[in-house]
Every structure is written in structure tokens, then in C-alpha cells.
Design a protein around this motif. Structure first.
Motif, short mmCIF file in Angstrom:
data_model
loop_
_atom_site.label_atom_id
_atom_site.label_comp_id
_atom_site.label_asym_id
_atom_site.label_seq_id
_atom_site.Cartn_x
_atom_site.Cartn_y
_atom_site.Cartn_z
N ARG A 148 0.85 -1.19 0.00
CA ARG A 148 0.00 0.00 0.00
C ARG A 148 0.88 1.24 0.00
NH1 ARG A 148 -5.18 0.80 1.64
NH2 ARG A 148 -5.24 -1.23 2.72
N ASN A 149 0.54 2.19 -0.86
CA ASN A 149 1.23 3.48 -0.84
C ASN A 149 0.21 4.59 -1.08
OD1 ASN A 149 0.64 3.42 -3.59
ND2 ASN A 149 2.74 2.86 -4.18
N ALA A 150 0.69 5.80 -1.32
CA ALA A 150 -0.22 6.94 -1.46
C ALA A 150 -1.19 6.77 -2.63
CB ALA A 150 0.59 8.22 -1.64
N GLN A 151 -0.76 5.97 -3.66
CA GLN A 151 -1.62 5.77 -4.83
C GLN A 151 -2.63 4.64 -4.63
OE1 GLN A 151 1.91 6.27 -5.30
NE2 GLN A 151 1.21 8.40 -5.50
N GLY A 152 -2.46 3.86 -3.57
CA GLY A 152 -3.39 2.78 -3.32
C GLY A 152 -2.69 1.44 -3.15
N ILE A 153 -3.33 0.37 -3.62
CA ILE A 153 -2.82 -0.99 -3.47
C ILE A 153 -2.09 -1.42 -4.73
CG2 ILE A 153 -3.46 -3.41 -3.13
CD1 ILE A 153 -3.77 -1.76 -0.63
N GLN A 154 -0.95 -2.07 -4.54
CA GLN A 154 -0.19 -2.59 -5.67
C GLN A 154 0.26 -4.02 -5.38
OE1 GLN A 154 3.37 -0.38 -6.64
NE2 GLN A 154 3.91 -1.69 -8.37
N ASN A 155 0.09 -4.90 -6.34
CA ASN A 155 0.54 -6.29 -6.21
C ASN A 155 1.75 -6.52 -7.12
OD1 ASN A 155 -1.44 -7.82 -4.45
ND2 ASN A 155 -2.85 -6.84 -5.89
N VAL A 156 2.78 -7.13 -6.56
CA VAL A 156 3.97 -7.46 -7.34
C VAL A 156 4.31 -8.93 -7.10
CG1 VAL A 156 4.89 -5.11 -7.29
CG2 VAL A 156 5.54 -6.73 -5.49
N VAL A 157 5.10 -9.50 -8.00
CA VAL A 157 5.49 -10.90 -7.89
C VAL A 157 6.98 -10.98 -7.65
CG1 VAL A 157 5.69 -13.10 -9.11
CG2 VAL A 157 3.60 -11.74 -9.32
N LEU A 158 7.35 -11.75 -6.65
CA LEU A 158 8.75 -11.94 -6.28
C LEU A 158 9.16 -13.38 -6.56
CD1 LEU A 158 11.41 -11.08 -4.73
CD2 LEU A 158 10.28 -11.92 -2.66
N ARG A 159 10.22 -13.54 -7.35
CA ARG A 159 10.81 -14.86 -7.53
C ARG A 159 12.13 -14.90 -6.77
NH1 ARG A 159 10.61 -18.72 -11.56
NH2 ARG A 159 9.89 -17.30 -13.19
N GLN A 160 12.29 -15.89 -5.89
CA GLN A 160 13.56 -16.14 -5.21
C GLN A 160 14.13 -17.44 -5.77
OE1 GLN A 160 11.50 -15.71 -1.25
NE2 GLN A 160 13.45 -14.74 -0.73
N ILE A 161 15.29 -17.35 -6.38
CA ILE A 161 15.89 -18.50 -7.04
C ILE A 161 16.71 -19.27 -6.01
CG2 ILE A 161 17.30 -19.28 -8.98
CD1 ILE A 161 16.69 -16.58 -10.32
N ASP A 162 16.05 -20.26 -5.39
CA ASP A 162 16.66 -21.02 -4.31
C ASP A 162 17.03 -22.44 -4.72
OD1 ASP A 162 14.11 -21.94 -4.60
OD2 ASP A 162 13.44 -21.40 -2.59
N ASN A 163 17.04 -22.69 -6.04
CA ASN A 163 17.39 -24.00 -6.56
C ASN A 163 18.88 -24.02 -6.88
OD1 ASN A 163 17.88 -26.04 -8.79
ND2 ASN A 163 15.75 -26.52 -8.30
N ALA A 164 19.65 -24.75 -6.06
CA ALA A 164 21.11 -24.74 -6.18
C ALA A 164 21.57 -25.29 -7.53
CB ALA A 164 21.72 -25.55 -5.03
N GLU A 165 20.88 -26.31 -8.01
CA GLU A 165 21.28 -26.90 -9.30
C GLU A 165 21.10 -25.90 -10.44
OE1 GLU A 165 20.26 -30.77 -12.14
OE2 GLU A 165 19.20 -30.48 -10.23
N TRP A 166 19.97 -25.20 -10.43
CA TRP A 166 19.71 -24.18 -11.45
C TRP A 166 20.80 -23.10 -11.40
CZ3 TRP A 166 14.75 -20.61 -11.50
CH2 TRP A 166 14.76 -19.82 -12.65
N LEU A 167 21.12 -22.62 -10.21
CA LEU A 167 22.11 -21.55 -10.08
C LEU A 167 23.51 -22.02 -10.46
CD1 LEU A 167 20.90 -19.80 -6.80
CD2 LEU A 167 20.86 -18.87 -9.13
N SER A 168 23.81 -23.30 -10.23
CA SER A 168 25.13 -23.80 -10.62
C SER A 168 25.26 -23.83 -12.13
CB SER A 168 25.36 -25.20 -10.03
OG SER A 168 24.51 -26.15 -10.64
N GLU A 169 24.15 -24.09 -12.82
CA GLU A 169 24.16 -24.13 -14.28
C GLU A 169 24.02 -22.74 -14.88
OE1 GLU A 169 20.98 -26.74 -15.22
OE2 GLU A 169 22.04 -28.55 -14.58
#
Length: 313
Positions: free
Chosen positions: A50-71
Motif C-alpha cells: 500500500r502506498n499513497a496511490q493505493g494498493i499494488q501487487n507485485v510478484v517476487l521470484r527467489q531462485i533457491d534451486n542450487a542446481e539451477w544456479l550452478s548451471e
């Protein structure tokens, strides 16, 4: 900070929450966090602020896959750059807000993007209309030029090391398929491809596609790889006839820009084979029940048979 935050927010550290707020605008405050279904290689959350303009929805991806990050240690940067190019497509796509490539800020690599309207629909009222929407949307992605994009298509499987799987009831088909994918690659003009295009990454509002998500693997490559990946997914989710109907719809929308070659279907088929077939875990979150691993084995066999027949006549 607002005390209406739900328990799911406990999965986000204070440094991650601070980064999200700073990225959106320092006058914002987080009101809730919700884990998103369907992600299998990273943690996805909807963050409501929530901010002065109202409600905002965002999407957060956390890359916690060690195999993916190693590649792919630059996976967060890859998705950020993919989202920038995807904006050129004549479809709604998420907009990049911020990314932490190395995890120096958030602890692990992370990508923050806008949230699209719509929901995944895996049980359409009209399957033909649904397939038409999937196909037309994919042609709009492929209309994007990607000549300067630094990420290029490669096969996930080492084609020279393919082996006949023990689960298949048709071992005689595999050597034929292996000879094709190990043979010369058809010459095609590369374009921007999603690389993980399947129905669970397409959003709908009513009977219209409202956006495409999950651009982490987008690259410059052949159209047939996207078509083939969606087809093998549809063959498992439904049957060969549905996969073929999608191909017909795509061909009709793509016109002269696409020349079908079963080579790409077979390569996309091989790319998903990591151990015995299992029901994709993401489908259950979207209401799909009743599928079994044995059904996946049978449907993949049937699909492979259909592809070999396309080649051998």
C-alpha cells in the motif's frame, strides 16, 4: 508496519522485504504476502503493498534451486532481460521492477516484477477455443526479433547420451527417434522463444488470454521448440489429439513464418525426460486431479508413436 500481514510472509526475510519496498517506492508498506502455486524450481510470492496511490501487487521470484544456479549463475539477470524483450510482444507480460543477480542484497538471487491479471485455466469450457488462444498467443511471442539477445537455445539433454527408458512399452520406437535428433538440425530463422511455454504459464480472463508468465528461460531459438514443448505437455495433460489440434492451430496462425518439422517435437520430447515420467506437480494447484504416473508413461509412449509415424509415414 501493518499487522495484517499473514503467516506466509514469515518465509520472506526482513532484508528481502526491505528490498521489495525500496524497489517499489520507499513510501510503500507491505500488507500481505502469499505463496504462489505452480513454481517448481524457485519460490514465488505475491506481495501486496500500500502506498499513497493505493494498493499494488507485485510478484517476487527467489531462485533457491542450487542446481539451477550452478548451471546458470546469472539466472536473475536472464529473466530481467527476457522480461524487457517480452514487452515487445503483442501480449501482456510482466514488467521488470528490480533484480538481485548475485543475492548480495536479498541473500539469494531474486527478481521482482509486476503482477498480471488473470488465472491459469486447465479445464476450459471449449477446448478448441482454448487451444486457439494458446496458439495465437505463441505466434505473437515468436513475432519478436531477438537478434541481439545474448541467451541462445540449447538442448537440456545430451543427445549423444540418450538411452531407451525402461518404463516404455515401445522400446522399438526410441532408436528411430534417437537417430533423428542426433541427425542434422533443420535450418530455421531464430526468433524470441519462451522456452517453457505450456498452459500453466498462460493466464486467462474469461475466455481471453490475459498474459504469459515465467520468462526465466526465454532465449533466441527455433519456433518449433516452443511448439514442441507445449505439445508434449498437452499430450500428457490430455492426449495426442489435443497436442495435434494445438499444432494445427499454431500452423494456421503462423502462416508462412513457420514450417513444421517433427525434429523439433522430438528434441522437445527428449528434453523433458529426466527419470521415469511423473505427473507434473504444478497441475494439482490448478484443479487437475485423477492423473497417475502410469498414465503419463502411456501417454508419452502414444505421443512418441505419433511423432515416429510423422517421420516414417
Amino acid at each position: 508496519m501493518n499487522h495484517s500481514m499473514n503467516a506466509a510472509e514469515n518465509t520472506l526475510t526482513s532484508r528481502v522485504k526491505d528490498w521489495v519496498v525500496d524497489s517499489v517506492g520507499s513510501d510503500a508498506s507491505i500488507t500481505s504476502v502469499q505463496r504462489l502455486h505452480g513454481g517448481t524450481a524457485s519460490s514465488m510470492h505475491n506481495v501486496t503493498l500500500r502506498n499513497a496511490q493505493g494498493i499494488q501487487n507485485v510478484v517476487l521470484r527467489q531462485i533457491d534451486n542450487a542446481e539451477w544456479l550452478s548451471e546458470e549463475p546469472d539466472a536473475a539477470l536472464h529473466e530481467a532481460e527476457s522480461l524487457k524483450i517480452a514487452l515487445s510482444a503483442d501480449i501482456p507480460t510482466p514488467e521488470i521492477i528490480a533484480w538481485d543477480e548475485t543475492g548480495s542484497i536479498c541473500g539469494i538471487p531474486a527478481v521482482l516484477m509486476t503482477k498480471l491479471a488473470g488465472t491459469v485455466d486447465l479445464q476450459p469450457v471449449s477446448r478448441s477455443h482454448w487451444l486457439s488462444g494458446l496458439a495465437q498467443t505463441l505466434t505473437r511471442i515468436h513475432a519478436v526479433e531477438a537478434d541481439g539477445f545474448k541467451w541462445n537455445y540449447f538442448t537440456y539433454k545430451e543427445l549423444s547420451a540418450l538411452e531407451i527408458p525402461s518404463w516404455s512399452r515401445h522400446p522399438e520406437l526410441w532408436p528411430i527417434a534417437f537417430d533423428i535428433v542426433k541427425g542434422p538440425r533443420p535450418h530455421v530463422k531464430p526468433c524470441f522463444i519462451h522456452r517453457d511455454y505450456h498452459p500453466a504459464n498462460v493466464l486467462w480472463t474469461g475466455d481471453r488470454v490475459s498474459g504469459v508468465v515465467d520468462w526465466a528461460n526465454a532465449c533466441r531459438g527455433p519456433r518449433g521448440v516452443d511448439v514442441g514443448h507445449c505439445r508434449v505437455d498437452l499430450a500428457q495433460l490430455f492426449d495426442v489429439a489435443t497436442a495435434d489440434a494445438f499444432l494445427c492451430a499454431y500452423v494456421s496462425y503462423a502462416g508462412e513464418a513457420f514450417s513444421y518439422d517433427p525434429y523439433w517435437d522430438l528434441v522437445a520430447f527428449m528434453d523433458i525426460l529426466f527419470g521415469p515420467p511423473t505427473v507434473y506437480s504444478g497441475w494439482a494447484a490448478f484443479g487437475i486431479t485423477g492423473l497417475t504416473d502410469e498414465m503419463m508413461e502411456r501417454r508419452l509412449d502414444e505421443y512418441l508413436l505419433s511423432l515416429v509415424k510423422r517421420v516414417t509415414g
